[in-house]
Design a protein around this motif. Structure first.
Motif, short mmCIF file in Angstrom:
data_model
loop_
_atom_site.label_atom_id
_atom_site.label_comp_id
_atom_site.label_asym_id
_atom_site.label_seq_id
_atom_site.Cartn_x
_atom_site.Cartn_y
_atom_site.Cartn_z
N MET A 28 -22.94 35.79 29.36
CA MET A 28 -22.41 34.72 28.51
C MET A 28 -20.89 34.69 28.56
O MET A 28 -20.26 33.63 28.74
CB MET A 28 -22.89 34.93 27.08
CG MET A 28 -22.34 33.96 26.07
SD MET A 28 -22.76 34.44 24.34
CE MET A 28 -21.68 35.87 24.16
N ALA A 29 -20.27 35.86 28.42
CA ALA A 29 -18.81 35.95 28.42
C ALA A 29 -18.23 35.57 29.78
O ALA A 29 -17.20 34.88 29.86
CB ALA A 29 -18.38 37.37 28.05
N LEU A 30 -18.87 35.99 30.87
CA LEU A 30 -18.37 35.69 32.21
C LEU A 30 -18.49 34.19 32.53
O LEU A 30 -17.61 33.63 33.18
CB LEU A 30 -19.14 36.50 33.26
CG LEU A 30 -18.81 37.99 33.31
CD1 LEU A 30 -19.76 38.71 34.26
CD2 LEU A 30 -17.36 38.21 33.75
N LEU A 31 -19.57 33.57 32.10
CA LEU A 31 -19.73 32.13 32.32
C LEU A 31 -18.60 31.35 31.64
O LEU A 31 -18.08 30.37 32.18
CB LEU A 31 -21.08 31.65 31.78
CG LEU A 31 -22.31 31.98 32.62
CD1 LEU A 31 -23.59 31.59 31.86
CD2 LEU A 31 -22.25 31.28 33.96
N ALA A 32 -18.23 31.79 30.44
CA ALA A 32 -17.16 31.12 29.72
C ALA A 32 -15.79 31.40 30.32
O ALA A 32 -14.96 30.50 30.45
CB ALA A 32 -17.19 31.55 28.25
N LYS A 33 -15.57 32.64 30.72
CA LYS A 33 -14.24 33.03 31.20
C LYS A 33 -13.99 32.62 32.65
O LYS A 33 -12.91 32.11 32.98
CB LYS A 33 -14.05 34.54 31.05
CG LYS A 33 -12.64 35.00 31.41
CD LYS A 33 -12.34 36.37 30.85
CE LYS A 33 -10.86 36.70 31.04
NZ LYS A 33 -10.48 37.97 30.38
N ASN A 34 -14.95 32.84 33.53
CA ASN A 34 -14.72 32.61 34.96
C ASN A 34 -15.09 31.20 35.40
O ASN A 34 -14.57 30.71 36.42
CB ASN A 34 -15.53 33.61 35.79
CG ASN A 34 -15.04 35.03 35.59
OD1 ASN A 34 -13.96 35.26 35.05
ND2 ASN A 34 -15.84 36.00 36.02
#
Length: 335
Positions: A96-102
């Motif tokens: 979830m965090a990677l989808l938002a950040k990257n």
């Protein structure tokens, strides 16, 4: 007139005694008594333990454990286990965090994707267990390693630095001095209790765990019941992970490691039968509360950090022994 009053008093006393007997015989009574005793003892030894700030912090810590433990109550009652819960927690949250950040995806949309990933993991666990005839202990142990490996492959480093006011407010904000996460916990615990005790699905879960063959003869879709329970557990891990991320604003690829044992302990300590058929959401909440209180209490009392897990293990054994002893006493009282 006096005879009538005497009779009414006798009836009232008799009713009170019957209620007290029912209370003592309840599966949750032993763990509740142990929890109260622990709170009093730690509070006397360290008054700061009962400070409003520390109580609210414990509530926040307890919320994530309780949400997953309520879901696990259904699965264990259906006579299955999920050892991949901790890995699912880390995988879905980091993803979830990677989808938002990257990739610039909105954090709410990323959360939706994480829930879908959890559904897939739960479905695979349930499908292989029910259709493949492989014990869930083995299936989910394998899934634990697979999902943990994928998590480390996605990113070996923690992810942080995301900003999304509504996401953090809804999942980790405060209403006065009370964390929203406590409200999430209460809502899910109430919903879980109602579903387990007041719905057809709850009845099917208990029947499946009590006697699979009899449940099949009664027309209960046993495999479907178990698959839904596996999916519920995975979704709870994704939700708890999102709550953790919203509070800490960061996520490590190793987050959730060993979490499944804490969750199973909370469920079993609370009175749910590890061999299926009997489950209690109220007991699970009390079990999660006891684990949270003991963890916090050890820190408050200045306990050696490396001995905390050993101490908690001893508390688990003692609590289960007390629960079992009281359960046997209740059985004798019924006879």
């Amino acid at each position: 007139m006096q005879t009538t009053e005497t009779f009414m008093k006798f009836v009232s006393i008799n009713q009170l005694q019957n209620r007290m007997r029912s209370l003592v015989k309840a599966r949750e009574f032993g763990i509740f008594a142990f929890l109260i005793a622990a709170i009093i003892i730690i509070g006397v030894l360290r008054p700061s333990f009962l400070s409003p700030n520390n109580v609210f912090n414990m509530g926040r810590q307890m919320a994530q454990i309780t949400i997953m433990a309520v879901a696990m109550t259904f699965l264990i009652t259906a006579q299955e286990l999920d050892l991949s819960l901790g890995s699912t927690f880390g995988f879905c949250t980091l993803g979830m965090a990677l989808l938002a950040k990257n990739f610039g995806l909105d954090l709410w949309a990323s959360f939706g994707v994480a829930i879908l990933a959890a559904v897939v993991i739960g479905f695979v666990n349930g499908f292989i267990t029910t259709r493949g005839g492989i014990p869930s202990f083995i299936v989910t142990l394998g899934m634990l390693s697979i999902v943990r490996g994928l998590t480390l492959l996605m990113s070996p480093w923690p992810v942080s630095g995301l900003e999304h006011p509504s996401f953090f407010t809804v999942l980790a904000g405060d209403i006065g001095n009370i964390s929203v996460q406590i409200l999430w916990m209460i809502a899910i615990a109430v919903l879980g209790s109602l579903v387990l005790n007041r719905t057809n699905y709850g009845y099917h879960v208990r029947a499946t765990g009590s006697n699979r063959a009899a449940a099949l003869l009664s027309g209960i879709p046993v495999n479907r019941v178990k698959m839904v329970a596996f999916i519920i557990v995975s979704i709870s891990a994704a939700l708890a992970g999102a709550l953790s991320f919203a509070h800490l604003t960061s996520i490590s690829p190793t987050s959730g490691a060993g979490l499944e044992l804490t969750i199973i302990a909370a469920v079993v300590i609370g009175g749910t039968n590890l061999f299926g058929g009997e489950g209690t959401v109220i007991g699970t909440v009390l079990g999660a509360a006891l684990l949270t209180v003991m963890r916090n209490g050890v820190v408050q009392l200045g306990g050696e950090g490396r001995l905390q897990e050993a101490f908690l293990g001893a508390i688990i054994i003692i609590a289960v022994l007390i629960h079992t002893h009281l359960g046997k006493q209740g059985g004798r009282m019924e006879k």
